[in-house]
Motif scaffolding. Structure first.
Motif, PDB file in Angstrom:
ATOM      1  N   SER A 214      -2.583  16.959   1.368  1.00 30.71           N
ATOM      2  CA  SER A 214      -2.210  16.108   2.687  1.00 30.71           C
ATOM      3  C   SER A 214      -2.641  14.793   2.741  1.00 30.71           C
ATOM      4  CB  SER A 214      -2.534  17.043   3.939  1.00 30.71           C
ATOM      5  OG  SER A 214      -3.531  16.615   4.335  1.00 30.71           O
ATOM      6  N   PHE A 215      -1.895  13.720   3.279  1.00 37.57           N
ATOM      7  CA  PHE A 215      -2.325  12.446   3.456  1.00 37.57           C
ATOM      8  C   PHE A 215      -3.421  12.426   4.209  1.00 37.57           C
ATOM      9  CE2 PHE A 215       1.116   9.300   1.974  1.00 37.57           C
ATOM     10  CZ  PHE A 215       1.327   9.940   0.794  1.00 37.57           C
ATOM     11  N   ALA A 216      -3.441  13.258   5.481  1.00 40.39           N
ATOM     12  CA  ALA A 216      -4.570  13.391   6.462  1.00 40.39           C
ATOM     13  C   ALA A 216      -6.065  13.546   5.679  1.00 40.39           C
ATOM     14  CB  ALA A 216      -4.419  14.523   7.481  1.00 40.39           C
TER      15      ALA A 216
ATOM     16  N   LYS B 125      -7.252  11.487  11.553  1.00 39.90           N
ATOM     17  CA  LYS B 125      -6.106  11.442  10.909  1.00 39.90           C
ATOM     18  C   LYS B 125      -5.348  12.733  11.160  1.00 39.90           C
ATOM     19  CE  LYS B 125      -8.911  11.359   7.623  1.00 39.90           C
ATOM     20  NZ  LYS B 125      -9.299  11.194   6.137  1.00 39.90           N
ATOM     21  N   THR B 126      -3.864  12.514  11.137  1.00 41.17           N
ATOM     22  CA  THR B 126      -2.955  13.463  11.144  1.00 41.17           C
ATOM     23  C   THR B 126      -1.976  13.111  10.231  1.00 41.17           C
ATOM     24  OG1 THR B 126      -1.775  12.549  13.044  1.00 41.17           O
ATOM     25  CG2 THR B 126      -3.215  14.169  13.480  1.00 41.17           C
ATOM     26  N   GLY B 127      -0.955  14.057   9.877  1.00 41.34           N
ATOM     27  CA  GLY B 127       0.207  13.898   9.140  1.00 41.34           C
ATOM     28  C   GLY B 127      -0.111  14.611   7.535  1.00 41.34           C
ATOM     29  N   THR B 128       1.289  14.770   7.072  1.00 42.47           N
ATOM     30  CA  THR B 128       1.137  15.564   5.764  1.00 42.47           C
ATOM     31  C   THR B 128       1.693  14.449   4.662  1.00 42.47           C
ATOM     32  OG1 THR B 128       3.218  16.396   6.090  1.00 42.47           O
ATOM     33  CG2 THR B 128       1.371  17.740   6.496  1.00 42.47           C
TER      34      THR B 128
ATOM     35  N   PHE C 114       0.792  -1.202   0.015  1.00 41.12           N
ATOM     36  CA  PHE C 114      -0.158   0.034  -0.064  1.00 41.12           C
ATOM     37  C   PHE C 114       0.804   1.269  -0.032  1.00 41.12           C
ATOM     38  CE2 PHE C 114      -2.698   3.114   2.313  1.00 41.12           C
ATOM     39  CZ  PHE C 114      -3.716   3.131   1.321  1.00 41.12           C
ATOM     40  N   LYS C 115       0.860   1.830  -1.105  1.00 40.41           N
ATOM     41  CA  LYS C 115       1.852   2.876  -1.452  1.00 40.41           C
ATOM     42  C   LYS C 115       1.302   4.125  -1.782  1.00 40.41           C
ATOM     43  CE  LYS C 115       5.557  -0.209  -2.420  1.00 40.41           C
ATOM     44  NZ  LYS C 115       6.769  -0.691  -3.300  1.00 40.41           N
ATOM     45  N   PRO C 116       0.422   4.954  -1.096  1.00 43.70           N
ATOM     46  CA  PRO C 116       0.162   6.228  -1.629  1.00 43.70           C
ATOM     47  C   PRO C 116       1.289   7.206  -1.785  1.00 43.70           C
ATOM     48  CG  PRO C 116      -0.182   6.187   0.800  1.00 43.70           C
ATOM     49  CD  PRO C 116       0.361   4.690   0.418  1.00 43.70           C
ATOM     50  N   GLU C 117       0.829   8.200  -2.973  1.00 44.17           N
ATOM     51  CA  GLU C 117       2.065   9.015  -3.355  1.00 44.17           C
ATOM     52  C   GLU C 117       1.565  10.546  -3.123  1.00 44.17           C
ATOM     53  OE1 GLU C 117       4.854   8.448  -4.604  1.00 44.17           O
ATOM     54  OE2 GLU C 117       4.686   6.261  -4.450  1.00 44.17           O
ATOM     55  N   PRO C 118       2.397  11.109  -2.650  1.00 41.54           N
ATOM     56  CA  PRO C 118       1.855  12.607  -2.520  1.00 41.54           C
ATOM     57  C   PRO C 118       1.349  13.333  -3.852  1.00 41.54           C
ATOM     58  CG  PRO C 118       3.923  12.210  -1.255  1.00 41.54           C
ATOM     59  CD  PRO C 118       3.808  11.192  -2.145  1.00 41.54           C
ATOM     60  N   TYR C 119       0.579  14.144  -3.759  1.00 41.88           N
ATOM     61  CA  TYR C 119      -0.084  14.616  -5.085  1.00 41.88           C
ATOM     62  C   TYR C 119      -0.599  16.175  -4.907  1.00 41.88           C
ATOM     63  CZ  TYR C 119      -4.758  13.846  -4.135  1.00 41.88           C
ATOM     64  OH  TYR C 119      -5.979  13.479  -3.634  1.00 41.88           O
TER      65      TYR C 119
ATOM     66  N   PRO D 198       4.031  10.284   4.043  1.00 38.27           N
ATOM     67  CA  PRO D 198       4.212   8.862   4.415  1.00 38.27           C
ATOM     68  C   PRO D 198       4.978   8.629   5.459  1.00 38.27           C
ATOM     69  CG  PRO D 198       5.267   9.476   2.347  1.00 38.27           C
ATOM     70  CD  PRO D 198       4.549  10.659   2.567  1.00 38.27           C
ATOM     71  N   ASP D 199       5.742   9.712   6.067  1.00 42.95           N
ATOM     72  CA  ASP D 199       6.352   9.321   7.078  1.00 42.95           C
ATOM     73  C   ASP D 199       5.824   9.459   8.378  1.00 42.95           C
ATOM     74  OD1 ASP D 199       8.699   8.398   5.686  1.00 42.95           O
ATOM     75  OD2 ASP D 199       9.450  10.577   5.584  1.00 42.95           O
ATOM     76  N   ASP D 200       4.703  10.613   8.295  1.00 43.62           N
ATOM     77  CA  ASP D 200       4.217  11.003   9.623  1.00 43.62           C
ATOM     78  C   ASP D 200       2.688  10.785   9.713  1.00 43.62           C
ATOM     79  OD1 ASP D 200       3.265  12.946   7.821  1.00 43.62           O
ATOM     80  OD2 ASP D 200       4.059  14.739   9.246  1.00 43.62           O
ATOM     81  N   TRP D 201       1.887  10.247   8.541  1.00 42.87           N
ATOM     82  CA  TRP D 201       0.732   9.787   8.559  1.00 42.87           C
ATOM     83  C   TRP D 201       0.205   8.980   9.654  1.00 42.87           C
ATOM     84  CZ3 TRP D 201      -2.654   5.750   7.857  1.00 42.87           C
ATOM     85  CH2 TRP D 201      -3.867   5.948   7.647  1.00 42.87           C
TER      86      TRP D 201
END
Length: 117
Positions: free
Chosen positions: A60-62, A85-88, A47-52, A90-93
């Motif tokens: 943000s990923f949140a 949900k928090t984080g922007t 499961f690899k969501p990518e920033p866009y 893949p490292d902090d979501w």
């Protein structure tokens, strides 16, 4: 206290993961993160969501990752679960799931994490 049980993952698609095998004791809090995060439950590496960007702004990923729960199996008592949900990225979501009922454990949960693009 975190989740009880053992997480069982099913990769539904490249953008959806189903998690079963977990519940939350009364007033318990469990966290879910991506593979490299610090959650009690880490999503599989597939499961690899990518920033866009959308309309010139980073999403943000949140905002882009939806988390939902429903009781799995037969349910005697439905128990509300709060999801924050928090984080922007893949490292902090992190998704924090809280059983808002102090005296009652949730039934077994079916949890979906979905990436919206």
């Amino acid at each position: 206290m975190a989740f009880t049980g053992v997480a069982v993952f099913e990769q539904v698609s490249d953008q959806i993961v189903r998690i079963t095998g977990l519940s939350l004791a009364g007033a318990a809090v469990g966290t879910i993160s991506l593979k490299g995060g610090s959650g009690n439950v880490k999503l599989p590496g597939a499961f690899k969501p990518e920033p866009y960007e959308y309309d010139g702004h980073n999403v943000s990923f949140a905002a882009a990752l939806e988390v939902s729960t429903r009781p799995a199996g037969s349910v005697v008592t439905s128990v509300p679960v709060e999801i924050v949900k928090t984080g922007t990225g893949p490292d902090d979501w992190t998704a924090t799931l809280t059983n808002t009922t102090v005296a009652t454990a949730t039934p077994a949960l079916e949890i979906y994490v979905q990436f919206h693009t």
